[in-house]
Scaffold this active site. Structure first.
Site, PDB file in Angstrom:
ATOM      1  N   HIS A 149       0.774  -0.950   0.089  1.00 18.54           N
ATOM      2  CA  HIS A 149       0.157   0.040  -0.003  1.00 18.54           C
ATOM      3  C   HIS A 149       0.663   1.216   0.236  1.00 18.54           C
ATOM      4  O   HIS A 149       2.060   1.200   0.313  1.00 18.54           O
ATOM      5  CB  HIS A 149      -0.924  -0.127   1.187  1.00 18.54           C
ATOM      6  CG  HIS A 149      -2.175  -0.932   1.007  1.00 18.54           C
ATOM      7  ND1 HIS A 149      -2.139  -2.201   1.439  1.00 18.54           N
ATOM      8  CD2 HIS A 149      -3.439  -0.622   0.706  1.00 18.54           C
ATOM      9  CE1 HIS A 149      -3.246  -2.761   1.238  1.00 18.54           C
ATOM     10  NE2 HIS A 149      -3.825  -1.799   0.857  1.00 18.54           N
ATOM     11  N   LYS A 153      -0.794   4.912   4.565  1.00 12.99           N
ATOM     12  CA  LYS A 153      -1.335   4.121   5.092  1.00 12.99           C
ATOM     13  C   LYS A 153      -0.997   3.696   6.642  1.00 12.99           C
ATOM     14  O   LYS A 153       0.262   3.543   6.782  1.00 12.99           O
ATOM     15  CB  LYS A 153      -1.712   2.893   4.442  1.00 12.99           C
ATOM     16  CG  LYS A 153      -2.744   1.687   5.049  1.00 12.99           C
ATOM     17  CD  LYS A 153      -3.061   0.635   3.967  1.00 12.99           C
ATOM     18  CE  LYS A 153      -3.903  -0.304   4.774  1.00 12.99           C
ATOM     19  NZ  LYS A 153      -5.243   0.281   4.889  1.00 12.99           N
TER      20      LYS A 153
END
Length: 259
Positions: A149, A153
Site C-alpha cells: 500500500h 496508510k
C-alpha cells in the site's frame, strides 16, 4: 425515491471520491457532508448540509445512510451517533481492535450497520474462491501473503490482508492468531507447516495490491488483486449503501451478504 447519503470525512481522498460518485448515481442523493470544524467550510456543496457535529447533522437527514472511511476512533463515534439518531451506516475503515469490532456488532442490533475492510467486487469474489482453492491443493502447500500500500496508510497489515488470512485459516480449520506470522528475522529454523505468513510493504502512492501464494512441491500458485483506483472501493460503498437502505437491524452486515 433516491436514498439520501451522508459522507463523513468529505474533504479526504476517499470522502471526496464518494461525494463525486454519489452525484452520478440517480438512485442516491448527496444530503450532507461532514468534516473537522477547521475544514467543514471547505466541503460545502450546493443543495446539501455541511457541518462537523454528527448530533446536529444526522437528525436533519432522517433515513439517511452514512458512509464513513475515516479512522477507527472516528468511525466508532460515527456509529454511536448513528445509533442515537437511527441512521444506517456503511463503514469501510480498517484497523479496528477486537473490542471495537464487538461494539460494532452490538450497535448492529439497534441500527442498520455494514462494515467491510474492502468493498471492491474483485476482493470479495477472491474471498469466495480462495477456500476452495486451498482445500483442493491440500495441506502440503504452504500459504503466504504479501500486501502493498501507499506510504500514508496507517494500519499494518491491511484490513484486507487480515480478512484474506482469516479466509485461508478457516479453509484449513485453523485459528488465525495461532498460525499467523507477521515478521521473520534471524535464525528462525524451518518454516512450520501450520503457519500463514503475512508480509507488508509500504511506499509511493500504491492504492492496494494483495498477493496470496500457495507454495507446493515443484510448483506454486499466485493469486493477485490490484486496485488501480479508490473508485473501486467508493463504488462498492455506494452499492452497499443502496442495499443497506432496504435492510433491517439485527446483524453486522458485510459484502458477503450482498453477493
Amino acid at each position: 425515491m433516491s436514498t439520501p447519503i451522508i459522507v463523513m470525512g468529505a474533504g479526504g481522498r476517499m470522502g471526496s471520491t464518494i461525494c463525486r460518485l454519489v452525484q452520478e448515481e440517480p438512485q442516491l442523493c448527496l444530503a450532507a457532508v461532514l468534516e473537522r470544524p477547521d475544514r467543514a467550510s471547505g466541503v460545502a456543496r450546493d443543495g446539501c448540509i455541511a457541518g462537523s457535529d454528527p448530533d446536529v447533522v444526522f437528525p436533519q437527514v432522517p433515513g439517511g445512510v452514512i458512509i464513513d472511511f475515516t479512522a477507527p476512533e472516528a468511525s466508532m463515534a460515527t456509529a454511536r451517533a448513528a445509533a442515537r439518531h437511527g441512521n444506517a451506516v456503511v463503514i469501510g475503515t480498517t484497523g479496528f481492535n477486537e473490542e471495537q469490532k464487538a461494539e460494532l456488532a452490538e450497535l448492529a442490533r439497534q441500527i442498520r450497520l455494514f462494515w467491510a475492510p474492502n468493498m471492491s467486487v474483485g476482493v470479495n469474489v477472491l474471498l469466495k474462491v480462495l477456500p476452495e482453492l486451498v482445500r483442493l491443493l491440500g495441506e502440503k502447500y504452504d500459504l503466504e501473503m504479501v500486501e502493498l500500500h501507499h506510504n500514508r496508510k496507517k494500519d499494518s497489515p491491511s484490513g484486507t490482508a487480515l480478512r484474506l488470512a482469516e479466509c485461508l485459516a478457516e479453509a484449513r480449520d485453523w485459528n488465525l492468531p495461532d498460525v499467523a506470522c507477521y515478521h521473520r528475522e534471524g535464525i528462525i529454523g524451518e518454516r512450520p507447516q501450520k503457519e500463514i505468513g503475512v508480509q507488508t510493504i509500504r511506499g509511493g502512492d500504491v492504492v492496494g495490491v494483495h498477493t496470496v501464494y500457495c507454495l507446493g512441491p515443484g510448483e506454486r500458485i499466485e493469486v493477485t488483486h490490484q486496485a488501480h483506483s479508490r473508485e473501486t472501493f467508493a463504488q462498492g460503498a455506494l452499492r452497499a449503501a443502496a442495499w443497506l437502505a432496504t435492510q433491517k437491524p439485527g446483524k453486522l452486515y458485510n459484502m458477503a451478504d450482498i453477493f
